[in-house]
Design a protein around this motif. Structure first.
Motif, mmCIF file in Angstrom:
data_model
loop_
_atom_site.group_PDB
_atom_site.id
_atom_site.type_symbol
_atom_site.label_atom_id
_atom_site.label_comp_id
_atom_site.label_asym_id
_atom_site.label_seq_id
_atom_site.Cartn_x
_atom_site.Cartn_y
_atom_site.Cartn_z
ATOM 1 N N GLN A 122 0.840 -1.196 0.000
ATOM 2 C CA GLN A 122 0.000 0.000 0.000
ATOM 3 C C GLN A 122 0.879 1.250 0.000
ATOM 4 O O GLN A 122 1.875 1.322 0.703
ATOM 5 N N LYS A 175 -1.268 8.289 -0.423
ATOM 6 C CA LYS A 175 -1.780 9.002 -1.598
ATOM 7 C C LYS A 175 -0.715 9.860 -2.274
ATOM 8 O O LYS A 175 -0.562 9.818 -3.491
ATOM 9 N N MET A 198 1.874 7.733 -4.054
ATOM 10 C CA MET A 198 1.374 7.159 -5.305
ATOM 11 C C MET A 198 1.283 8.221 -6.393
ATOM 12 O O MET A 198 1.640 7.979 -7.552
ATOM 13 N N ARG A 199 0.825 9.403 -6.032
ATOM 14 C CA ARG A 199 0.748 10.504 -7.001
ATOM 15 C C ARG A 199 2.127 10.797 -7.579
ATOM 16 O O ARG A 199 2.293 10.974 -8.787
ATOM 17 N N VAL A 217 0.639 3.581 -15.461
ATOM 18 C CA VAL A 217 0.103 3.041 -14.202
ATOM 19 C C VAL A 217 0.699 1.676 -13.877
ATOM 20 O O VAL A 217 0.949 1.360 -12.712
ATOM 21 N N THR A 231 0.080 0.626 -10.027
ATOM 22 C CA THR A 231 -1.315 0.900 -9.667
ATOM 23 C C THR A 231 -2.214 0.525 -10.845
ATOM 24 O O THR A 231 -1.753 -0.096 -11.802
ATOM 25 N N SER A 232 -3.473 0.904 -10.785
ATOM 26 C CA SER A 232 -4.427 0.550 -11.837
ATOM 27 C C SER A 232 -4.915 1.810 -12.562
ATOM 28 O O SER A 232 -4.772 2.926 -12.056
ATOM 29 N N GLY A 260 -7.992 2.594 -13.004
ATOM 30 C CA GLY A 260 -9.054 3.153 -12.167
ATOM 31 C C GLY A 260 -8.500 4.062 -11.078
ATOM 32 O O GLY A 260 -9.047 5.138 -10.821
ATOM 33 N N ASN A 261 -7.410 3.624 -10.463
ATOM 34 C CA ASN A 261 -6.790 4.420 -9.398
ATOM 35 C C ASN A 261 -6.156 5.693 -9.964
ATOM 36 O O ASN A 261 -6.155 6.741 -9.314
ATOM 37 N N LYS A 266 -8.264 8.748 -9.897
ATOM 38 C CA LYS A 266 -8.472 9.394 -8.596
ATOM 39 C C LYS A 266 -7.504 10.567 -8.413
ATOM 40 O O LYS A 266 -7.742 11.454 -7.601
ATOM 41 N N TYR A 267 -6.412 10.525 -9.183
ATOM 42 C CA TYR A 267 -5.372 11.553 -9.069
ATOM 43 C C TYR A 267 -5.394 12.551 -10.222
ATOM 44 O O TYR A 267 -5.107 13.728 -10.034
#
Length: 200
Positions: free
Chosen positions: A2, A5, A8-9, A34, A39-40, A42-43, A46-47
């Motif tokens: 994990q 945020k 990951m950004r 991605v 990550t995916s 879809g994720n 989110k960013y």
């Protein structure tokens, strides 16, 4: 694993930078970005709203900083202090190139298809106008003027192309600075005697 945020950004941005530099804006793939960021798709959304949004987040801060200094050149009143002010502003522009090699390489080499694809022409026009204005004042003092500045424009095209190559191939900041300064001197150092000039 994990990721927080912000982490990951940052991972997405780091991988996007590599992808845009490698393939350009048009051919860069969100799926590849991605996947490499771990990550995916879809994720990703989110960013960032889109590939264009991601590209803009990377490029826009540097682009705006650079454009701000370019506008300052056009506001300089051409007089005996102009050359010193031009050098001071040019130093600021070179610092931006020095500190943001990857982003500016993207801007000059990889922006086709994006809203920044005209940036090369912006730089060419800026160099042409700045050099012409600087030389015109110098010539005016001797009652002469530039009849045709086409050679200045040609050299501006070459200078921007060469700066794009430097940014793509060289990552050492000191080397980038030295090469750009040397190129400016090679292109424009003794050009005033070669211009199409007339008496006024």
């Amino acid at each position: 694993m994990q990721y927080l945020k912000e982490e990951m950004r940052k991972r997405i941005i780091d991988e996007a930078l590599k992808e845009f530099l490698r393939l350009g804006y048009t051919n860069a793939s969100v799926r590849t970005i991605v996947k490499n960021a771990g990550t995916s798709v879809g994720n990703f959304y989110k960013y960032f709203g889109s590939k264009e949004d991601l590209y803009e987040k990377i490029i826009d801060p540097v682009y705006k900083k650079l454009i701000k200094y370019l506008h300052q050149f056009s506001e300089v009143e051409v007089n005996e202090q102009a050359q010193a002010i031009f050098y001071e502003l040019m130093e600021k522009v070179i610092e931006i190139f020095e500190e943001n090699c990857d982003e500016l390489s993207m801007l000059l080499n990889s922006s086709t298809g994006s809203k920044y694809e005209n940036c090369r022409q912006i730089f060419i026009d800026f160099i042409t106008n700045t050099v012409t204005t600087s030389f015109e004042y110098e010539l005016y003092m001797n009652k002469r003027t530039i009849k045709d500045n086409f050679i200045i424009e040609l050299l501006a095209h070459n200078l921007v192309d060469d700066i794009a190559i430097i940014l793509r191939k060289k990552k050492n900041k000191t080397q980038v600075r030295k090469l750009i300064v040397n190129l400016i001197d090679i292109f424009y150092g003794n050009i005033i005697d070669k211009l199409d000039i007339q008496e006024i």
